[in-house]
Design an enzyme around this catalytic site. Structure first.
Site, mmCIF file in Angstrom:
data_model
loop_
_atom_site.group_PDB
_atom_site.id
_atom_site.type_symbol
_atom_site.label_atom_id
_atom_site.label_comp_id
_atom_site.label_asym_id
_atom_site.label_seq_id
_atom_site.Cartn_x
_atom_site.Cartn_y
_atom_site.Cartn_z
ATOM 1 N N ASP A 1 0.841 -1.197 0.000
ATOM 2 C CA ASP A 1 0.000 0.000 0.000
ATOM 3 C C ASP A 1 0.879 1.250 0.000
ATOM 4 O OD1 ASP A 1 0.941 0.281 2.628
ATOM 5 O OD2 ASP A 1 -0.927 -0.398 3.533
ATOM 6 N N LYS A 2 0.285 2.405 0.177
ATOM 7 C CA LYS A 2 1.007 3.681 0.147
ATOM 8 C C LYS A 2 2.092 3.759 1.224
ATOM 9 C CE LYS A 2 0.093 8.629 0.014
ATOM 10 N NZ LYS A 2 -0.924 9.667 0.009
#
Length: 140
Positions: free
Chosen positions: A15-16
């Site tokens: 994810d980010k």
């Protein structure tokens, strides 16, 4: 019997924050189940062609530490419970470089035919049931 499946974390799985997205563990559990059945001398495709389907009834996952991009992890899978119409697999995901426990989980499955109706695996496929029973390794 415990199967060990090696996975290298891909960039697309993060994810980010650079952490493996929680949804990826379900995919890794599937890799482990597939490898375990292969270790028993049977592929998922062969089971399905026999008319044995194992839809997921429940998935539990507990995250202990994050996995990161390019981590090499091992998914340890075992058949932890076998009943005539259900089975349960247990999983441990461990980071290879330091042995850190990243995740534990279980999946519970129904035993159904192509018509999606449950059936008694022990009665319909006694040899398959016996093979699975011998591989069953209840949690301690």
């Amino acid at each position: 019997m415990i199967s060990k499946s090696r996975v290298v974390v891909r960039y697309a799985e993060t994810d980010k924050m650079g952490i493996v997205h929680h949804s990826r563990y379900a995919v890794w559990f599937e890799v482990g189940r597939t490898d375990l059945t292969r270790c028993l001398g049977l592929t998922y495709t062969e089971m399905e062609s026999m008319g044995v389907l194992l839809p997921v009834l429940e998935l539990q996952c507990r995250y202990h530490k994050p996995a990161l991009y390019e981590d090499e992890v091992t998914v340890e899978t075992r058949l932890s419970a076998l009943e005539r119409v259900r089975m349960e697999f247990s999983y441990r995901v461990v980071r290879d470089r330091d042995g850190a426990l990243l995740c534990t989980g279980i999946t519970r499955h129904a035993v159904v035919g192509k018509d999606m109706r449950p059936f008694n695996l022990q009665k319909r496929f006694p040899e398959l049931y016996e093979t699975l029973r011998k591989a069953e390794e209840p949690e301690t």
